[in-house]
Each structure stands twice: as structure tokens, then as C-alpha cells.
Design a protein around this motif. Structure first.
Motif, PDB file in Angstrom:
ATOM      1  N   GLU A   1      43.606  19.346  40.078  1.00 14.11           N
ATOM      2  CA  GLU A   1      43.261  20.620  40.695  1.00 14.11           C
ATOM      3  C   GLU A   1      44.502  21.274  41.286  1.00 14.11           C
ATOM      4  O   GLU A   1      45.365  20.606  41.841  1.00 14.11           O
ATOM      5  CB  GLU A   1      42.227  20.363  41.789  1.00 14.11           C
ATOM      6  N   ILE A   2      44.552  22.591  41.152  1.00 18.01           N
ATOM      7  CA  ILE A   2      45.595  23.399  41.784  1.00 18.01           C
ATOM      8  C   ILE A   2      44.884  24.543  42.479  1.00 18.01           C
ATOM      9  O   ILE A   2      43.980  25.149  41.913  1.00 18.01           O
ATOM     10  CB  ILE A   2      46.572  23.982  40.739  1.00 18.01           C
ATOM     11  N   ILE A   3      45.294  24.856  43.700  1.00 19.47           N
ATOM     12  CA  ILE A   3      44.735  26.000  44.415  1.00 19.47           C
ATOM     13  C   ILE A   3      45.861  26.987  44.661  1.00 19.47           C
ATOM     14  O   ILE A   3      46.882  26.647  45.264  1.00 19.47           O
ATOM     15  CB  ILE A   3      44.082  25.570  45.741  1.00 19.47           C
ATOM     16  N   ILE A   4      45.683  28.220  44.183  1.00 19.79           N
ATOM     17  CA  ILE A   4      46.692  29.266  44.334  1.00 19.79           C
ATOM     18  C   ILE A   4      46.147  30.333  45.263  1.00 19.79           C
ATOM     19  O   ILE A   4      45.087  30.902  45.024  1.00 19.79           O
ATOM     20  CB  ILE A   4      47.052  29.886  42.971  1.00 19.79           C
ATOM     21  N   ILE A   5      46.886  30.581  46.328  1.00 15.69           N
ATOM     22  CA  ILE A   5      46.524  31.637  47.273  1.00 15.69           C
ATOM     23  C   ILE A   5      47.661  32.649  47.247  1.00 15.69           C
ATOM     24  O   ILE A   5      48.662  32.504  47.931  1.00 15.69           O
ATOM     25  CB  ILE A   5      46.331  31.074  48.689  1.00 15.69           C
ATOM     26  N   ASP A   6      47.521  33.650  46.411  1.00 11.64           N
ATOM     27  CA  ASP A   6      48.539  34.688  46.273  1.00 11.64           C
ATOM     28  C   ASP A   6      47.826  35.993  45.964  1.00 11.64           C
ATOM     29  O   ASP A   6      47.188  36.115  44.917  1.00 11.64           O
ATOM     30  CB  ASP A   6      49.520  34.334  45.153  1.00 11.64           C
ATOM     31  N   PRO A   7      47.883  36.957  46.871  1.00 10.36           N
ATOM     32  CA  PRO A   7      47.176  38.216  46.646  1.00 10.36           C
ATOM     33  C   PRO A   7      47.588  38.867  45.332  1.00 10.36           C
ATOM     34  O   PRO A   7      48.758  39.022  45.044  1.00 10.36           O
ATOM     35  CB  PRO A   7      47.589  39.083  47.834  1.00 10.36           C
ATOM     36  N   GLY A   8      46.615  39.201  44.537  1.00  9.92           N
ATOM     37  CA  GLY A   8      46.867  39.890  43.291  1.00  9.92           C
ATOM     38  C   GLY A   8      46.856  39.010  42.062  1.00  9.92           C
ATOM     39  O   GLY A   8      46.713  39.511  40.949  1.00  9.92           O
ATOM     40  N   PHE A   9      47.021  37.705  42.208  1.00  9.16           N
ATOM     41  CA  PHE A   9      47.083  36.843  41.027  1.00  9.16           C
ATOM     42  C   PHE A   9      45.769  36.833  40.269  1.00  9.16           C
ATOM     43  O   PHE A   9      45.756  36.889  39.038  1.00  9.16           O
ATOM     44  CB  PHE A   9      47.484  35.409  41.390  1.00  9.16           C
ATOM     45  N   ASN A  10      44.670  36.764  40.967  1.00  9.52           N
ATOM     46  CA  ASN A  10      43.368  36.700  40.313  1.00  9.52           C
ATOM     47  C   ASN A  10      43.129  37.920  39.437  1.00  9.52           C
ATOM     48  O   ASN A  10      42.748  37.795  38.272  1.00  9.52           O
ATOM     49  CB  ASN A  10      42.275  36.578  41.370  1.00  9.52           C
ATOM     50  N   SER A  11      43.373  39.109  39.962  1.00  7.92           N
ATOM     51  CA  SER A  11      43.177  40.309  39.162  1.00  7.92           C
ATOM     52  C   SER A  11      44.202  40.397  38.039  1.00  7.92           C
ATOM     53  O   SER A  11      43.890  40.854  36.946  1.00  7.92           O
ATOM     54  CB  SER A  11      43.226  41.554  40.048  1.00  7.92           C
ATOM     55  N   TRP A  12      45.425  39.947  38.287  1.00 10.89           N
ATOM     56  CA  TRP A  12      46.454  39.945  37.246  1.00 10.89           C
ATOM     57  C   TRP A  12      46.054  39.018  36.103  1.00 10.89           C
ATOM     58  O   TRP A  12      46.213  39.360  34.928  1.00 10.89           O
ATOM     59  CB  TRP A  12      47.791  39.499  37.846  1.00 10.89           C
ATOM     60  N   LEU A  13      45.506  37.862  36.449  1.00 11.92           N
ATOM     61  CA  LEU A  13      45.116  36.880  35.445  1.00 11.92           C
ATOM     62  C   LEU A  13      44.060  37.441  34.506  1.00 11.92           C
ATOM     63  O   LEU A  13      44.122  37.243  33.298  1.00 11.92           O
ATOM     64  CB  LEU A  13      44.597  35.606  36.124  1.00 11.92           C
ATOM     65  N   TYR A  14      43.089  38.178  35.039  1.00 15.14           N
ATOM     66  CA  TYR A  14      42.002  38.690  34.217  1.00 15.14           C
ATOM     67  C   TYR A  14      42.303  40.032  33.572  1.00 15.14           C
ATOM     68  O   TYR A  14      41.584  40.444  32.669  1.00 15.14           O
ATOM     69  CB  TYR A  14      40.713  38.791  35.042  1.00 15.14           C
ATOM     70  N   SER A  15      43.343  40.722  34.000  1.00 15.92           N
ATOM     71  CA  SER A  15      43.599  42.041  33.428  1.00 15.92           C
ATOM     72  C   SER A  15      44.866  42.123  32.596  1.00 15.92           C
ATOM     73  O   SER A  15      44.924  42.875  31.634  1.00 15.92           O
ATOM     74  CB  SER A  15      43.640  43.094  34.540  1.00 15.92           C
ATOM     75  N   ILE A  16      45.895  41.358  32.919  1.00 14.66           N
ATOM     76  CA  ILE A  16      47.180  41.508  32.233  1.00 14.66           C
ATOM     77  C   ILE A  16      47.535  40.288  31.389  1.00 14.66           C
ATOM     78  O   ILE A  16      48.066  40.419  30.290  1.00 14.66           O
ATOM     79  CB  ILE A  16      48.303  41.800  33.254  1.00 14.66           C
ATOM     80  N   ALA A  17      47.260  39.105  31.877  1.00 11.43           N
ATOM     81  CA  ALA A  17      47.646  37.876  31.176  1.00 11.43           C
ATOM     82  C   ALA A  17      46.954  37.772  29.822  1.00 11.43           C
ATOM     83  O   ALA A  17      45.869  38.320  29.621  1.00 11.43           O
ATOM     84  CB  ALA A  17      47.298  36.658  32.034  1.00 11.43           C
ATOM     85  N   GLN A  18      47.596  37.063  28.912  1.00  7.90           N
ATOM     86  CA  GLN A  18      46.988  36.810  27.610  1.00  7.90           C
ATOM     87  C   GLN A  18      45.723  35.968  27.791  1.00  7.90           C
ATOM     88  O   GLN A  18      45.659  35.141  28.701  1.00  7.90           O
ATOM     89  CB  GLN A  18      47.973  36.070  26.700  1.00  7.90           C
ATOM     90  N   PRO A  19      44.732  36.149  26.935  1.00  2.00           N
ATOM     91  CA  PRO A  19      43.490  35.385  27.099  1.00  2.00           C
ATOM     92  C   PRO A  19      43.682  33.899  26.798  1.00  2.00           C
ATOM     93  O   PRO A  19      44.633  33.511  26.120  1.00  2.00           O
ATOM     94  CB  PRO A  19      42.550  36.037  26.087  1.00  2.00           C
ATOM     95  N   GLU A  20      42.761  33.102  27.313  1.00  2.00           N
ATOM     96  CA  GLU A  20      42.804  31.665  27.025  1.00  2.00           C
ATOM     97  C   GLU A  20      42.714  31.466  25.522  1.00  2.00           C
ATOM     98  O   GLU A  20      41.995  32.169  24.838  1.00  2.00           O
ATOM     99  CB  GLU A  20      41.651  30.943  27.723  1.00  2.00           C
ATOM    100  N   GLY A  21      43.471  30.499  25.039  1.00  2.00           N
ATOM    101  CA  GLY A  21      43.506  30.239  23.612  1.00  2.00           C
ATOM    102  C   GLY A  21      44.662  30.918  22.910  1.00  2.00           C
ATOM    103  O   GLY A  21      44.946  30.632  21.755  1.00  2.00           O
ATOM    104  N   TYR A  22      45.321  31.836  23.578  1.00  2.00           N
ATOM    105  CA  TYR A  22      46.451  32.543  22.971  1.00  2.00           C
ATOM    106  C   TYR A  22      47.629  31.600  22.753  1.00  2.00           C
ATOM    107  O   TYR A  22      48.290  31.659  21.716  1.00  2.00           O
ATOM    108  CB  TYR A  22      46.854  33.724  23.863  1.00  2.00           C
ATOM    109  N   TYR A  23      47.908  30.752  23.727  1.00  2.00           N
ATOM    110  CA  TYR A  23      49.014  29.807  23.645  1.00  2.00           C
ATOM    111  C   TYR A  23      48.462  28.426  23.299  1.00  2.00           C
ATOM    112  O   TYR A  23      47.336  28.092  23.654  1.00  2.00           O
ATOM    113  CB  TYR A  23      49.745  29.689  24.984  1.00  2.00           C
TER     114      TYR A  23
END
Length: 158
Positions: A62-84
Motif C-alpha cells: 500500500e502507498i498513500i499519497i497526500i498531494d493536492p491535485g494528484f487525484n484529479s491529474w491521475l484521472y484527467s491527464i495521465a495515460q489510462p491503466e494498461g497503457y504501459y
């Protein structure tokens, strides 16, 4: 009279140079997200909180990330799961973790507010795809947001 005229001209110039501010709203219809309904609900519930829990149920890591903006960045900008591929993610994460941990141990040279804790990541352990995917994307987000380079690669999304 001349001073009053100059005052009004300066006031008008300052007033005309100010930009207009337009409120923008983003709705789910406008965002092209490739995520399931369950993930959208979790995203909306966590959006204000911005705490991401990365866990692989099979391996119990388990990893817990507390960084404002990461959650929205992950779902809007990052490549989808399965891309890499998982091998790609593991190799990049290994490089990023080594550099991250070196920076944690050197607070005189690197900002200790950015590099607070070491990451316990071993290349000999299979953490699963989800843990590697989200850890890799956090490293991309971190490097872009704070203008840092954790490896020889430019942090880009492709």
C-alpha cells in the motif's frame, strides 16, 4: 486643472489594463475521462480530500499519497491503466525511487519539504500493476508540478 486631467488619464489607463475574470466550470460531461462509474464516484468523493490510496489486494502493499491535485491529474491527464507494461513501470519506478531516496537523505541540497520520507521499493518484489501504475504516475505528476527531474527521462505523458 491639468493635474486633475492627468489623474483621470492615469486612472483610465490603469482601469482599462485590468483583465476581466471569467468563471469557468468543468462538468463531467465536458471532461473526457476513461474511467468506470465506480471510479467516478470515488473520484468525486475524494476530490476535495485529494488523498490517494494505492493498494494491491493480492500482494497487500500500500502507498498513500497526500498531494493536492494528484487525484484529479491521475484521472484527467495521465495515460489510462494498461497503457504501459508492468515491466516498463517497474524499471522507471526503480530509477525514480533510487533518486527520490537519495534526495531524502540529502536535505541540505534538496528541499526537505518536497522529499519528506523514503520510499521502500524493492525491484525483487512484485507489487502488482496498480501499485506500479499509480506510483509511476505520481512521479510524473511530482516532477511536472514541482519542476524536478528524478531521472534521465523528461517527465512527459505519452
Amino acid at each position: 486643472m491639468r493635474y486633475i486631467f492627468t489623474f483621470f488619464v492615469l486612472f483610465f489607463l490603469l482601469w482599462s489594463c485590468s483583465s476581466t475574470k471569467k468563471a469557468t466550470t468543468t462538468s463531467e460531461e465536458n471532461m473526457e475521462l476513461n474511467i468506470s462509474d465506480e471510479e467516478k464516484q470515488a473520484f468525486n468523493a475524494k476530490g476535495a480530500q485529494d488523498t490517494v490510496r494505492i493498494a494491491d489486494e493480492e500482494t497487500a502493499y500500500e502507498i498513500i499519497i497526500i498531494d493536492p491535485g494528484f487525484n484529479s491529474w491521475l484521472y484527467s491527464i495521465a495515460q489510462p491503466e494498461g497503457y504501459y507494461s508492468q515491466e516498463f513501470l517497474e524499471s522507471r519506478n526503480n530509477i525514480y525511487v533510487i533518486n527520490w531516496n537519495q534526495r531524502v537523505l540529502n536535505p541540505q541540497r534538496y528541499n526537505p519539504n518536497l522529499y519528506e520520507m523514503q520510499i521502500d521499493y524493492s525491484p525483487n518484489i512484485d507489487y502488482g500493476y496498480e501499485v506500479n501504475y499509480k506510483l509511476y504516475n505520481y512521479f510524473l505528476y511530482f516532477q511536472r508540478k514541482y519542476n524536478q527531474r528524478l531521472g534521465p527521462f523528461y517527465p512527459r505523458i505519452n
